[in-house]
Design a protein around this motif. Structure first.
Motif, PDB file in Angstrom:
ATOM      1  N   ASN A 172      12.230  17.562 -48.604  1.00  0.00           N
ATOM      2  CA  ASN A 172      11.222  16.543 -48.315  1.00  0.00           C
ATOM      3  C   ASN A 172      11.047  15.568 -49.479  1.00  0.00           C
ATOM      4  OD1 ASN A 172      10.700  17.675 -45.783  1.00  0.00           O
ATOM      5  ND2 ASN A 172       9.164  19.078 -46.614  1.00  0.00           N
ATOM      6  N   ALA A 173      11.057  16.114 -50.691  1.00  0.00           N
ATOM      7  CA  ALA A 173      10.831  15.268 -51.876  1.00  0.00           C
ATOM      8  C   ALA A 173      11.999  14.319 -52.127  1.00  0.00           C
ATOM      9  CB  ALA A 173      10.596  16.151 -53.095  1.00  0.00           C
ATOM     10  N   PHE A 174      13.221  14.722 -51.760  1.00  0.00           N
ATOM     11  CA  PHE A 174      14.418  13.939 -52.066  1.00  0.00           C
ATOM     12  C   PHE A 174      14.956  13.182 -50.848  1.00  0.00           C
ATOM     13  CE2 PHE A 174      15.607  17.492 -55.332  1.00  0.00           C
ATOM     14  CZ  PHE A 174      14.567  17.090 -56.161  1.00  0.00           C
ATOM     15  N   ASP A 175      14.224  13.189 -49.756  1.00  0.00           N
ATOM     16  CA  ASP A 175      14.759  12.649 -48.510  1.00  0.00           C
ATOM     17  C   ASP A 175      15.050  11.151 -48.583  1.00  0.00           C
ATOM     18  OD1 ASP A 175      15.499  13.182 -45.758  1.00  0.00           O
ATOM     19  OD2 ASP A 175      13.803  11.924 -45.209  1.00  0.00           O
ATOM     20  N   HIS A 176      14.383  10.440 -49.468  1.00  0.00           N
ATOM     21  CA  HIS A 176      14.561   8.989 -49.556  1.00  0.00           C
ATOM     22  C   HIS A 176      15.696   8.588 -50.485  1.00  0.00           C
ATOM     23  CE1 HIS A 176      12.270  10.036 -53.132  1.00  0.00           C
ATOM     24  NE2 HIS A 176      12.605   8.859 -53.653  1.00  0.00           N
ATOM     25  N   ILE A 177      16.295   9.533 -51.168  1.00  0.00           N
ATOM     26  CA  ILE A 177      17.291   9.215 -52.202  1.00  0.00           C
ATOM     27  C   ILE A 177      18.690   9.196 -51.590  1.00  0.00           C
ATOM     28  CG2 ILE A 177      18.295   9.926 -54.402  1.00  0.00           C
ATOM     29  CD1 ILE A 177      15.628  11.358 -55.003  1.00  0.00           C
ATOM     30  N   GLN A 178      19.272   7.997 -51.462  1.00  0.00           N
ATOM     31  CA  GLN A 178      20.636   7.865 -50.965  1.00  0.00           C
ATOM     32  C   GLN A 178      21.621   8.280 -52.052  1.00  0.00           C
ATOM     33  OE1 GLN A 178      21.910   6.551 -47.925  1.00  0.00           O
ATOM     34  NE2 GLN A 178      19.835   6.728 -47.103  1.00  0.00           N
ATOM     35  N   LYS A 179      22.665   8.977 -51.645  1.00  0.00           N
ATOM     36  CA  LYS A 179      23.681   9.384 -52.615  1.00  0.00           C
ATOM     37  C   LYS A 179      25.028   9.485 -51.921  1.00  0.00           C
ATOM     38  CE  LYS A 179      24.863  13.406 -53.488  1.00  0.00           C
ATOM     39  NZ  LYS A 179      25.123  14.721 -54.063  1.00  0.00           N
TER      40      LYS A 179
END
Length: 439
Positions: A172-179
């Protein structure tokens, strides 16, 4: 000194030695400089002896006061006393007989003192005739292993549940981070860091459920089946009474095996449990290695996440910090996989009505369970909870890749996009220009 005697001969023991001649012989015969029998297995055997003593007391069987004294002495051991009296090697011949005798002798001698006698005066309380009455190593030892394994499985399942929840929090915390996604360590397609951690959560969730469900197979026991599972030398009332009492002591839904001889002969359920632990070990190893790679650097690697610094990483390179927890978890996983091989071989070498290699099965199984309990907890609290993303690094690697090109293959075809990538000569900006011209 006191002298004890058996069918093989005599042996002198110190007056303060709580165990007896059979344990002393085992200490000499299995002098491996290896660890002793797991205390959780000892405790489970003591629980069985306590349940047996209570059953005989209830049935009014045996000499007055003897089984009451044995039961009280079981409580002393279960409270943490006399651990140093249990000295048999974890690996031993005889299918666990030496460990069972170690418990029988310690309980007999403690009960003797409680009744006003001396160690070794077995005419008053006998290790076999009284403590081991209606029992055999062949039904006590596998039942005890099931109890000890269930206790640890419940803890491990809970630890996996907590690790799953922690991965979900990171999802949930990293869901916005594209990689950049990777396949075979090569650039693949765009994903989010949250999706990566969500996949880890799913894998651990399966492990948790499998470990939780396998307890059902461990609850069937052959207690009362004695040596070969046919019930010889065990009173019928005792066979039914002891299980009811043992269920109360352990809080486990133990039930009599439908075919006790099967449980006495065959150890496939322990292979099943070990196999499920191996599955968890495989997932932990894969996830730990991913985390090592994602945190590699800090300048020469992927550097997409950072781990909490726990200790210095080199005796010669100042400032170096290593991913020590993932490395530890991977080594635990390797050990669990090795133990699974040992359990598999030992279980396959049972002949006819008994498996002589139960001690290796017990030692490997309980070791793997405890290692995984400790490793999963350390992984969660010292590593996963503290993972931080480097959003800028994730963005840089994604933008420097060809990951976006795959989206064009639907419209222009695989071959044309391959030619465009070749023409760009490894420059993502030039590739974008070429693809934009196609539009």
């Amino acid at each position: 000194m006191r002298m004890e005697k058996d069918s093989i001969g005599e042996k002198s023991l110190g007056d303060s030695v709580v165990y007896g001649i059979q344990t002393a012989r085992a200490k000499e015969n299995f002098n491996l400089n290896y660890k002793n029998t797991d205390q959780s297995l000892i405790a489970a055997i003591v629980q069985i002896k306590k349940a047996a003593a209570h059953t005989y007391q209830t049935l009014g069987i045996g000499k007055p006061g003897v089984y009451e004294a044995i039961e009280q002495c079981c409580d002393l051991i279960l409270a943490g006393g006399y651990e140093d009296a249990f000295i048999t090697s974890a690996l031993q011949g005889g299918a666990g007989t030496s460990t069972n005798m170690n418990v029988n002798e310690v309980l007999a001698n403690l009960a003797l003192v409680k009744l006003g006698h001396q160690y070794g005066e077995y005419q008053y309380v006998h290790p076999l005739d009284d403590v081991n009455r209606g029992q055999s190593t062949n039904d006590v030892y596998p039942t005890a292993l099931r109890i000890a394994a269930i206790e640890k499985l419940r803890v491990l399942s809970d630890k996996c549940s907590q690790l799953q929840q922690t991965f979900q929090q990171k999802e949930n915390a990293f869901d916005h981070i594209q990689k950049l996604g990777r396949t075979e360590l090569m650039d693949a397609l765009p994903i989010t860091l949250g999706q990566e951690f969500g996949a880890y959560a799913q894998a651990i969730s399966r492990d948790r459920w499998r470990l939780y469900k396998v307890e059902e197979r461990l609850r069937q026991v052959n207690l009362g089946g004695t040596a070969v599972g046919a019930g010889n030398n065990a009173d019928r009332k005792y066979r039914f009474g002891i299980l009811e009492i043992l269920r109360g002591y352990t809080g486990m839904g133990l039930s009599p095996a439908e075919y006790p001889m099967d449980i006495t002969q065959n150890n496939d359920v322990f292979v099943e449990v070990s196999g499920l632990m191996k599955s968890l070990a495989v997932n932990l190893m894969k996830i730990s290695n991913d985390i090592r790679l994602m945190s590699s650097g800090p300048k020469g690697g992927f550097g997409e996440i950072t781990l909490k610094a726990l200790q210095m990483g080199s005796t010669i390179m100042p400032g170096k910090v290593n991913p020590v927890i993932p490395e530890m978890v991977m080594q635990v996983a390797m050990k669990v996989i090795a133990n699974d091989s040992a359990i598999t071989m030992a279980a396959s070498h049972g002949e006819f009505e008994l498996n002589a290699f139960m001690p290796l099965i017990a030692d490997s199984l309980l070791e793997s369970l405890q290692l995984l309990i400790d490793a999963v907890e350390s992984f969660r609290t010292k590593c996963v909870e503290h993972i931080l993303p480097d959003e800028e690094r994730c963005r840089q690697l994604l933008e420097a890749s060809y990951a976006f090109a795959t989206a064009y293959t639907v419209e222009y075809g695989y071959d044309l996009i391959s030619e465009a990538m070749k023409e760009s000569n490894g420059d993502p900006l030039k590739l974008k220009e070429i693809l934009e011209e196609l539009e």
